[in-house]
Design a protein around this motif. Structure first.
Motif, PDB file in Angstrom:
ATOM      1  N   SER A 180     124.708 116.910 134.280  1.00  0.00           N
ATOM      2  CA  SER A 180     125.438 115.840 133.587  1.00  0.00           C
ATOM      3  C   SER A 180     126.520 115.251 134.482  1.00  0.00           C
ATOM      4  O   SER A 180     126.743 114.037 134.497  1.00  0.00           O
ATOM      5  CB  SER A 180     126.058 116.381 132.293  1.00  0.00           C
ATOM      6  N   ILE A 183     124.745 112.983 136.923  1.00  0.00           N
ATOM      7  CA  ILE A 183     124.120 111.815 136.303  1.00  0.00           C
ATOM      8  C   ILE A 183     125.120 110.678 136.123  1.00  0.00           C
ATOM      9  O   ILE A 183     124.794 109.513 136.373  1.00  0.00           O
ATOM     10  CB  ILE A 183     123.485 112.191 134.946  1.00  0.00           C
ATOM     11  N   VAL A 184     126.342 110.993 135.690  1.00  0.00           N
ATOM     12  CA  VAL A 184     127.315 109.921 135.439  1.00  0.00           C
ATOM     13  C   VAL A 184     127.734 109.218 136.728  1.00  0.00           C
ATOM     14  O   VAL A 184     128.222 108.089 136.696  1.00  0.00           O
ATOM     15  CB  VAL A 184     128.562 110.460 134.697  1.00  0.00           C
ATOM     16  N   SER A 187     123.515 106.509 141.110  1.00  0.00           N
ATOM     17  CA  SER A 187     123.055 105.116 141.149  1.00  0.00           C
ATOM     18  C   SER A 187     121.929 105.019 142.163  1.00  0.00           C
ATOM     19  O   SER A 187     121.849 105.823 143.092  1.00  0.00           O
ATOM     20  CB  SER A 187     124.197 104.161 141.521  1.00  0.00           C
ATOM     21  N   GLU A 211     120.260 104.768 131.956  1.00  0.00           N
ATOM     22  CA  GLU A 211     121.379 104.405 131.081  1.00  0.00           C
ATOM     23  C   GLU A 211     121.475 105.340 129.880  1.00  0.00           C
ATOM     24  O   GLU A 211     122.576 105.732 129.474  1.00  0.00           O
ATOM     25  CB  GLU A 211     121.221 102.949 130.612  1.00  0.00           C
ATOM     26  N   LYS A 214     122.802 108.631 131.098  1.00  0.00           N
ATOM     27  CA  LYS A 214     124.232 108.517 131.396  1.00  0.00           C
ATOM     28  C   LYS A 214     125.051 108.556 130.111  1.00  0.00           C
ATOM     29  O   LYS A 214     126.107 109.200 130.057  1.00  0.00           O
ATOM     30  CB  LYS A 214     124.514 107.215 132.165  1.00  0.00           C
ATOM     31  N   HIS A 218     127.765 111.407 129.422  1.00  0.00           N
ATOM     32  CA  HIS A 218     129.165 111.099 129.135  1.00  0.00           C
ATOM     33  C   HIS A 218     129.607 111.780 127.841  1.00  0.00           C
ATOM     34  O   HIS A 218     130.705 112.349 127.765  1.00  0.00           O
ATOM     35  CB  HIS A 218     129.358 109.583 129.011  1.00  0.00           C
TER      36      HIS A 218
END
Length: 288
Positions: A180, A183-184, A187, A211, A214, A218
């Motif tokens: 996690s 992932i945030v 890109s 998306e 993400k 988050h």
């Protein structure tokens, strides 16, 4: 300005042509396709590539998979020193593209794309592992020929499709293995260049999945941070006292979490838990 090229080059004239492509023609894209990437890439191609990238040009290089029938001592298709330099380019320039193509090949091709012009040269010149130098003009009888415009464009589109497939597969593999926290921050700007290829729908699906992941990441990290703060404050709340410095710090952390409740679509239950925690902190006696 239209680009004008000759029909046939020997290795001396094509080495000069490569310099013209990189330093004079001002193309939008340069593609170098060759089976191996060797020492001459570092010594002769790298400086020109860096300059082109710094000037905003896109540079694409591709090399072959190792042929399983090849019993030579060559263990890798990319020289280790060249690989280190390629890794630096990848890390520094989002307009640099490098792939190992999905099939073994022995062709040597160069593309120069400028506006609606697509120039292609093909022949025997290993552009990523051989070069003509002022102090070592070894003549090997290599040749490169100018390719008919329609054939050039057809091959250019074909290579774009291959690059798109490689980058899409690589991005999907990366995404499936990320935490996690990663992932945030993740890109993949290069993949967007191929959004007009036959892989368009799959690329759009990838970005939709990215998306979604993400958003979930988050949310997961927000809940984890909130729970960690609650756990850390347990002894302080039980004691009933907090220093002014610690209070300011805790309220600052709570404020950061509150600011993300709407944008991260935090569940009402989790948001209420944070609100209750804040009330408990505000009820503490403040010491110096």
């Amino acid at each position: 300005k239209r680009l004008h090229k000759r029909s046939l080059y020997d290795e001396m004239t094509f080495e000069a042509e490569l310099k013209t492509i990189f330093t004079e023609d001002n193309p939008d894209e340069i593609w170098l396709i060759s089976p191996w990437i060797g020492y001459f890439f570092v010594k002769c191609r790298l400086p020109m590539i860096k300059t082109a990238l710094e000037n905003g040009k896109k540079v694409f290089i591709a090399y072959s998979k190792k042929d399983p029938r090849d019993k030579s001592q060559r263990s890798e298709m990319v020289d280790p020193v060249a690989q280190r330099e390629i890794d630096k380019l990848i890390a520094s320039y989002p307009n640099f593209y490098c792939v190992e193509l999905t099939n073994c090949f022995h062709t040597k091709n160069v593309f120069e794309v400028k506006g609606d012009q697509c120039i292609m040269f093909s022949g025997s010149f290993n552009v990523l592992s051989f070069a003509i130098q002022e102090d070592n003009k070894v003549i090997r009888g290599e040749q490169m020929t100018f390719v008919h415009v329609k054939t050039a464009y057809k091959n250019y589109i074909s290579y774009r499709e291959e690059f798109a497939e490689v980058y899409l597969d690589k991005a999907k593999a990366q995404l499936s293995n990320l935490s996690s926290e990663d992932i945030v921050k993740y890109s993949e700007p290069r993949l967007k260049y191929f959004i007009d290829t036959a892989k368009a729908e799959k690329i759009k699906d990838f970005y939709d999945e990215l998306e979604l992941k993400k958003a979930l990441a988050h949310k997961e990290l927000w809940v984890s941070s909130s729970n960690s703060l609650k756990k850390a404050l347990g002894p302080t709340i039980a004691n009933g006292e907090i220093t002014r410095q610690d209070l300011n710090h805790v309220l600052g952390e709570i404020s950061k979490l509150e600011a993300k409740i709407d944008s991260y679509s935090i569940p009402e239950e989790a948001a209420n838990t944070l609100s209750v925690l804040k009330e408990k902190v505000m009820e503490l006696s403040v010491t110096k």
